[in-house]
Design an enzyme around this catalytic site. Structure first.
Site, PDB file in Angstrom:
ATOM      1  N   GLU A  63       1.808  23.586  -5.114  1.00  0.00           N
ATOM      2  CA  GLU A  63       2.500  22.493  -4.443  1.00  0.00           C
ATOM      3  C   GLU A  63       3.244  21.610  -5.442  1.00  0.00           C
ATOM      4  OE1 GLU A  63      -0.750  21.744  -0.883  1.00  0.00           O
ATOM      5  OE2 GLU A  63      -1.102  20.858  -2.856  1.00  0.00           O
ATOM      6  N   ASP A 234      -7.455  19.889   2.526  1.00  0.00           N
ATOM      7  CA  ASP A 234      -6.179  19.481   1.931  1.00  0.00           C
ATOM      8  C   ASP A 234      -5.083  20.513   2.119  1.00  0.00           C
ATOM      9  OD1 ASP A 234      -7.105  21.435   0.248  1.00  0.00           O
ATOM     10  OD2 ASP A 234      -7.141  20.209  -1.557  1.00  0.00           O
TER      11      ASP A 234
END
Length: 346
Positions: A63, A234
């Site tokens: 990410e 998450d």
């Protein structure tokens, strides 16, 4: 050819980050990063905000987490690969960069594996200041991996916790965490189940790694008045709490557009009400109201927290030896003559 000052960017390696942390002290550094995050949350509306940009694979996720306040720009590269532990690798690794918006030039490059652990713990404890029951003394720490010790020390430093009750499905992880917390001033109780760990705990922190829908806490395990610090979920398809717990709780989040994709609330309707933490911190919304309220911090991590940590480190290394100048930017005598610089180097 020697690089000019304009070509050099301060770089904080893992070694220097560890030296910096020991120089400042773990608990003090967590507390100071939390203060920076709190200050930046108070000016939340001045930031560019976007959900992090993920690249998912069967192995994990990579990410990018960018943001800017108009004067500085920051991003973090971070991965999440739960299978890595079985291969002797970290589940999470990260690095980050801070830049000057006016010139576009980087002003800091740093490791963020250690720093992310500190900022995650700092965020948890900061939120606990607003949501946890008053005079809480005991925290259950469910999931005793790489983040667990940081969480325990953060709630000790900022929340007054004096007892932690540890549980992990891997007893070796619990033994590791308990050993690391010896001598910190915390009373450490190793438990054989999640049910045992939450006995007498006013704060429950869940931080497990498996990338799947999981039920670490069932509805019957959660009584009135507790604060749940759910930091393990998450990414899409990864949760830790039974849906019924969410329906009984007042839910607080960092950035709803991201949390609805990645957090515990991905299990709820898209319009289920949540409260943004920046609103609580600025006094625009209410946090804990009474002794029976169940508060849930559905934390997935957000770029502004990393921006705060980067700004903190940039200041902290000034005048120290805890960084090295990295020859990172080309700086020709004539900005239009990059090729000439290359040829002169021959």
């Amino acid at each position: 050819m020697q690089p000019s000052d304009k070509a050099l960017v301060p770089f904080v390696s893992v070694d220097n980050m560890m030296r910096l942390i020991h120089h400042i002290g773990v608990e003090r550094m967590i507390t100071e990063i939390a203060a920076q995050i709190e200050d930046d949350f108070k000016r939340w509306e001045s930031f560019d905000k976007t959900p992090r940009i993920p690249a998912h694979s069967p192995h994990g996720v990579i990410e990018l987490m960018p943001t800017s306040d108009g004067e500085a720009y920051g991003f973090k590269y971070v991965n999440g690969h739960p299978k890595n532990t079985s291969e002797g690798l970290q589940t999470v690794t990260a690095f980050g960069l801070l830049a000057d918006v006016y010139t576009g030039y980087p002003t800091l490059l740093t490791e963020m594996t250690m720093l992310t652990a500190l900022r995650t713990a700092a965020t948890s404890a900061l939120v606990g200041k607003y949501l946890a029951p008053k005079n809480a003394s005991t925290m259950a720490m469910i999931g005793n991996g790489a983040q667990s010790e940081f969480q325990c020390l953060a709630f000790k430093a900022m929340g007054g916790i004096d007892t932690v009750r540890l549980y992990d499905i891997d007893p070796a992880a619990t033994a590791k965490c308990a050993a690391n917390l010896q001598g910190t001033g915390l009373k450490v109780v190793s438990c054989r189940s999640a049910e045992e760990a939450i006995e007498g705990a006013q704060i429950i922190t869940t931080c497990t790694a498996d990338k799947k829908y999981a039920t670490i806490l069932t509805d019957n395990m959660v009584g009135p008045g507790v604060h749940i610090n759910a930091i393990g979920g998450d990414c899409p398809g990864k949760t830790e709490l039974h849906r019924d717990i969410l329906l009984r709780s007042d839910i607080f989040v960092e950035y709803p557009e991201q949390t609805r994709i990645e957090g515990e609330i991905q299990a709820l309707d898209p319009d289920h009400p949540v409260t943004e933490m920046w609103q609580v911190i600025t006094g625009q919304a209410e946090g804990r109201r009474d002794d029976r309220q169940i508060t849930l911090f559905d934390s997935v991590g957000f770029a502004i927290e990393d921006f705060s940590a980067l700004r903190y480190v940039k200041r902290a290394i000034e005048g120290t030896e805890f960084f090295e100048p990295l020859d990172m930017l080309a700086d020709p005598d004539d900005p239009r003559d990059l090729f000439g610089m290359l040829m002169r180097a021959k």
